[in-house]
Structures are given as C-alpha cells and as structure tokens.
Design an enzyme around this catalytic site. Sequence first.
Site, PDB file in Angstrom:
ATOM      1  N   HIS A  81     -30.554 -21.587 -45.567  1.00 28.97           N
ATOM      2  CA  HIS A  81     -29.090 -21.518 -45.545  1.00 28.97           C
ATOM      3  C   HIS A  81     -28.459 -22.070 -46.827  1.00 28.97           C
ATOM      4  CE1 HIS A  81     -28.946 -25.763 -43.930  1.00 28.97           C
ATOM      5  NE2 HIS A  81     -27.798 -25.775 -44.571  1.00 28.97           N
ATOM      6  N   ASP A 126     -35.444 -21.631 -41.224  1.00 36.89           N
ATOM      7  CA  ASP A 126     -34.540 -22.142 -42.256  1.00 36.89           C
ATOM      8  C   ASP A 126     -35.315 -22.777 -43.407  1.00 36.89           C
ATOM      9  OD1 ASP A 126     -32.232 -22.728 -43.582  1.00 36.89           O
ATOM     10  OD2 ASP A 126     -31.533 -24.278 -42.185  1.00 36.89           O
ATOM     11  N   GLN A 213     -24.000 -33.356 -44.108  1.00 37.48           N
ATOM     12  CA  GLN A 213     -23.713 -32.256 -45.022  1.00 37.48           C
ATOM     13  C   GLN A 213     -24.124 -32.610 -46.459  1.00 37.48           C
ATOM     14  OE1 GLN A 213     -22.254 -32.168 -42.069  1.00 37.48           O
ATOM     15  NE2 GLN A 213     -23.004 -30.075 -41.906  1.00 37.48           N
ATOM     16  N   GLY A 214     -24.849 -31.698 -47.083  1.00 42.01           N
ATOM     17  CA  GLY A 214     -25.330 -31.930 -48.437  1.00 42.01           C
ATOM     18  C   GLY A 214     -26.761 -32.429 -48.487  1.00 42.01           C
ATOM     19  N   ASP A 215     -27.276 -32.848 -47.354  1.00 45.40           N
ATOM     20  CA  ASP A 215     -28.696 -33.231 -47.279  1.00 45.40           C
ATOM     21  C   ASP A 215     -29.567 -32.023 -46.974  1.00 45.40           C
ATOM     22  OD1 ASP A 215     -28.347 -36.009 -47.727  1.00 45.40           O
ATOM     23  OD2 ASP A 215     -27.764 -36.289 -45.637  1.00 45.40           O
ATOM     24  N   SER A 216     -28.941 -30.948 -46.544  1.00 48.37           N
ATOM     25  CA  SER A 216     -29.673 -29.742 -46.172  1.00 48.37           C
ATOM     26  C   SER A 216     -30.671 -29.333 -47.235  1.00 48.37           C
ATOM     27  CB  SER A 216     -28.711 -28.578 -45.977  1.00 48.37           C
ATOM     28  OG  SER A 216     -28.222 -28.575 -44.690  1.00 48.37           O
TER      29      SER A 216
HETATM   30  N1  ARG Z   1     -26.210 -28.066 -42.618  1.00 48.14           N
HETATM   31  C1  ARG Z   1     -26.036 -29.288 -43.339  1.00 48.14           C
HETATM   32  C2  ARG Z   1     -26.086 -29.020 -44.831  1.00 48.14           C
HETATM   33  O1  ARG Z   1     -25.918 -27.897 -45.226  1.00 48.14           O
HETATM   34  C3  ARG Z   1     -26.998 -30.342 -42.891  1.00 48.14           C
HETATM   35  C4  ARG Z   1     -26.555 -30.899 -41.634  1.00 48.14           C
HETATM   36  C5  ARG Z   1     -27.525 -31.871 -41.053  1.00 48.14           C
HETATM   37  N2  ARG Z   1     -26.848 -32.450 -39.938  1.00 48.14           N
HETATM   38  C6  ARG Z   1     -27.350 -33.388 -39.144  1.00 48.14           C
HETATM   39  N3  ARG Z   1     -26.574 -33.866 -38.223  1.00 48.14           N
HETATM   40  N4  ARG Z   1     -28.565 -33.806 -39.286  1.00 48.14           N
HETATM   41  O2  ARG Z   1     -26.138 -29.917 -45.635  1.00 48.14           O
END
Ligand code: ARG
Length: 269
Positions: A81, A126, A213-216
């Site tokens: 993603h 993913d 967000q941003g750790d993905s």
């Molecule tokens: N989708 C998020 C990203 O793009 C990562 C989210 C992880 N969330 C969590 N609650 N562990 O950075």
Amino acid sequence: MRSTRKHLKRTTAAGAIALAAFSLQPAAAQAAPAPTPGGSVHTHVVGGTRADQGEFPFMVRLSMGCGGALYTKDIVLTAAHCVDGSGNDTSITATGGVVDLEDSAAVKVNSTQVLQAPGYNGKGKDWALIKLAKPIDQPTLKIAENDTYNKGDFTIAGWGADKEGGDQQRYLLKATVPFIDDATCQQAYGDSLTPGEEICAGKLDTGGVDTCQGDSGGPMFRKDDAGQWLQVGIVSWGEGCARPGKPGVYTEVSAFAADIKKAAAGLGS
Ligand code: ARG
C-alpha cells in the site's frame, strides 16, 4: 490511600464498536500513553523510545512517507500500500544508515524498480519490493521463512506518527509489542483480517504501544534462537493507533517468504 489513577482510562465497554471506524480519532483514545519502563517521558512510534544509532541498521525511510527494511543491500522490503504498482520507477528515495533523518551521514539512494505483490487488491498481500540504484552498505534483515517465530514479543520501529494524528518523526523510534493470535485479532477486526496473510501484535488490554501512520512498510522483527534479528511482519494497518482492543496488523512475512525471494531474484542484481 492515594489513588494512582491520575488519567482517565478509556474502556471499550461503551458498546458495540463500529468496524468501519478506521479513521476515527476520539481524543480520549490517545490520552495518557503508558510510561515506559525506564521512566522515560518520550513517547514515540506510539509508546516507544528512541533507537540508538546502528541499533537497527537495516531500517530505511522511504520518501513517500513509509518505512522499509533492507532485504538485500539494494532491495527494500516494504508494504504494497506504500507503492503505486509495479514497473520501472525512479521516483522513490530511500534514506538509510541513520536514526536521524537530518544526519549529514544519511545515505540517500533512488529507486529503479518497484514490484508490488502479485494479486494485491487492498486486502492481505501487503508487501512490495523496491530496487535501489545502488547498494546501501548496511546489514540486511533476514525474513522468516516459516512460522516458528510468529509468537512472543516483537520489536517495531519507524519514523511514523507518535500518536493518532501525530507528526512524522525526525528520529527513529522503537517499541516492543506482544503477539496476538488470529482468533483474538478476529474478535477485534472480523472479516477485515486475513488470518493466513496477516499477523497481529499489540497490547490488547491497555493499548498505548503500536505502530502508526508513516510506519507502514517498516519491519516487525524479533531475535531467532541464534540471536539474529528476523523479520516476521510488515507494518500494514490498524484501527487508529494504540487503542485498547485494536492491535496493529502486520503482513505475515513467513506466508510470503517464497514469493518475496522469487520476486527479488526477478529484480536482478
Ligand atoms: N497504514 C499505516 C501507514 O500507512 C500504518 C498503520 C499502522 N497502524 C497501527 N495501528 N498499527 O503508515
């Protein structure tokens, strides 16, 4: 006797929780992150602390605002993603070799190709590979090839938000989260979870520690029996960040190890 419950603790007993509420950010849910064991007041990743320079040398920051790990010195494993598709792509910059993104010693290398997981459609699968124009000369992170280590405590790390809606971070942050089994994770997420392809982790009772967000795309990892870091997950999604009862969901790397290996070989060297 004095009460030590200074902070209002949000409970999930408020009734049925809407599964669609993935973007809701109730202020109460992000109040009062748990103090870290060392007594540090830092709260990073969510509920973590700063990583030491060189502690996780395989970590890279990607310019679209994701994390990643060096699978080889010139191939980054990240989340599907985080990328647009597959093919030649020189638009991504990977920053490696530093915990401080503003460190003048940071190594910045552009991408040449992207390989998004075949069949990726937003549910499961993913993962993606990014081929770099030249190697980043740092140790790589081995990926789990079977489910032996899909249990126990995991390390998470990234430059993402330190709370729901929080800012991206300059310094690499780290935390530890326990494994959550599929059945328990399905109680939180129902059919949104793809159990054969995803692995959950988090502090179910208290929340307070999580990726955000941003750790993905960044790795979730642990030591194997030989004491080597081993990647078991890729940061994927969660409802909010660090909410009680809502674990983080990670791509189950062992389920895709063979595909990743094959895809990496296809990217050439
Ligand atoms: N989708 C998020 C990203 O793009 C990562 C989210 C992880 N969330 C969590 N609650 N562990 O950075």
